[in-house]
Structures are given as structure tokens and as C-alpha cells.
Scaffold this motif. Structure first.
Motif, PDB file in Angstrom:
ATOM      1  N   VAL A   1       2.519  13.996 -64.289  1.00  0.00           N
ATOM      2  CA  VAL A   1       3.814  14.487 -63.830  1.00  0.00           C
ATOM      3  C   VAL A   1       4.871  13.457 -64.224  1.00  0.00           C
ATOM      4  N   THR A   2       5.936  13.919 -64.879  1.00  0.00           N
ATOM      5  CA  THR A   2       7.018  13.024 -65.283  1.00  0.00           C
ATOM      6  C   THR A   2       8.336  13.501 -64.688  1.00  0.00           C
TER       7      THR A   2
ATOM      8  N   GLY B   1      17.484  12.298 -61.197  1.00  0.00           N
ATOM      9  CA  GLY B   1      18.212  11.556 -60.173  1.00  0.00           C
ATOM     10  C   GLY B   1      17.753  10.114 -60.132  1.00  0.00           C
ATOM     11  N   GLY B   2      18.114   9.439 -59.050  1.00  0.00           N
ATOM     12  CA  GLY B   2      17.710   8.045 -58.854  1.00  0.00           C
ATOM     13  C   GLY B   2      16.212   7.948 -58.589  1.00  0.00           C
TER      14      GLY B   2
ATOM     15  N   ASN C   1      10.898  10.188 -57.429  1.00  0.00           N
ATOM     16  CA  ASN C   1       9.602  10.102 -56.743  1.00  0.00           C
ATOM     17  C   ASN C   1       9.365  11.304 -55.848  1.00  0.00           C
ATOM     18  N   ARG C   2      10.416  11.777 -55.175  1.00  0.00           N
ATOM     19  CA  ARG C   2      10.274  12.959 -54.336  1.00  0.00           C
ATOM     20  C   ARG C   2       9.928  14.183 -55.188  1.00  0.00           C
TER      21      ARG C   2
ATOM     22  N   VAL D   1      13.814  20.920 -59.081  1.00  0.00           N
ATOM     23  CA  VAL D   1      12.580  20.728 -58.309  1.00  0.00           C
ATOM     24  C   VAL D   1      12.867  20.160 -56.927  1.00  0.00           C
ATOM     25  N   VAL D   2      13.885  19.322 -56.811  1.00  0.00           N
ATOM     26  CA  VAL D   2      14.170  18.643 -55.556  1.00  0.00           C
ATOM     27  C   VAL D   2      14.773  19.593 -54.522  1.00  0.00           C
ATOM     28  N   GLY D   3      15.620  20.509 -54.953  1.00  0.00           N
ATOM     29  CA  GLY D   3      16.356  21.331 -54.006  1.00  0.00           C
ATOM     30  C   GLY D   3      15.767  22.692 -53.693  1.00  0.00           C
TER      31      GLY D   3
END
Length: 79
Positions: free
Chosen positions: A15-16, A22-23, A28-29, A57-59
Motif C-alpha cells: 500500500v502506497t 496529505g501530511g 498513514n491513516r 481514501v481519507v474522507g
């Protein structure tokens, strides 16, 4: 998601998440969420997968993320 023939045995997954996601905390999240979604999807043994995170992916809700991963695996299985 990229898939390739691997060695016999359990599937291998990488996974990349690049800086555009983001930061460091956000990247990492995103990777943690993708790893869990992959763990809940029917990936094939003896295959190698590379999954690249996008900012979405984050939201996105986790159920939708899991559906994206399952759909990507299904598309790869059809080829």
C-alpha cells in the motif's frame, strides 16, 4: 490497484500513499484504512497487489472504501 502473478502462497499486498494524499499523519491513516479494507475483501492467494491511495481514501465512509476495493479486485479477476 495493480495485480500480478506472485509466488504460491498467501497474497502479498503493498500500500502506497504519496504526498498528494496529505501530511504524514493523513498518509498513514489512508494506508491503515486501505489495509483494513483489503483484509475484508476477497483477494486471491498466489497474487501480488499494489494499492495506491488517493486523497479521497481519507474522507470516504469505510463501507464505501471497502466497496471500492472489492470492485477493483473483481475487475482484476475478470482480466
Amino acid at each position: 490497484m495493480f495485480e500480478a502473478a506472485g509466488e504460491p502462497g498467501p497474497p502479498r499486498v503493498a500500500v502506497t500513499a504519496g504526498r498528494r494524499v496529505g501530511g504524514a499523519v493523513v498518509r498513514n491513516r489512508a494506508k491503515r484504512r486501505l489495509r483494513e479494507a483489503i483484509a475484508r475483501s476477497p483477494i486471491r492467494s498466489g497474487r501480488a497487489y499494489v494499492v495506491a491511495a488517493s486523497p479521497a481514501v481519507v474522507g470516504v465512509p469505510f463501507e464505501e472504501l471497502t466497496a471500492w476495493v472489492v470492485a477493483a479486485v473483481d475487475v482484476e479477476d475478470e482480466e
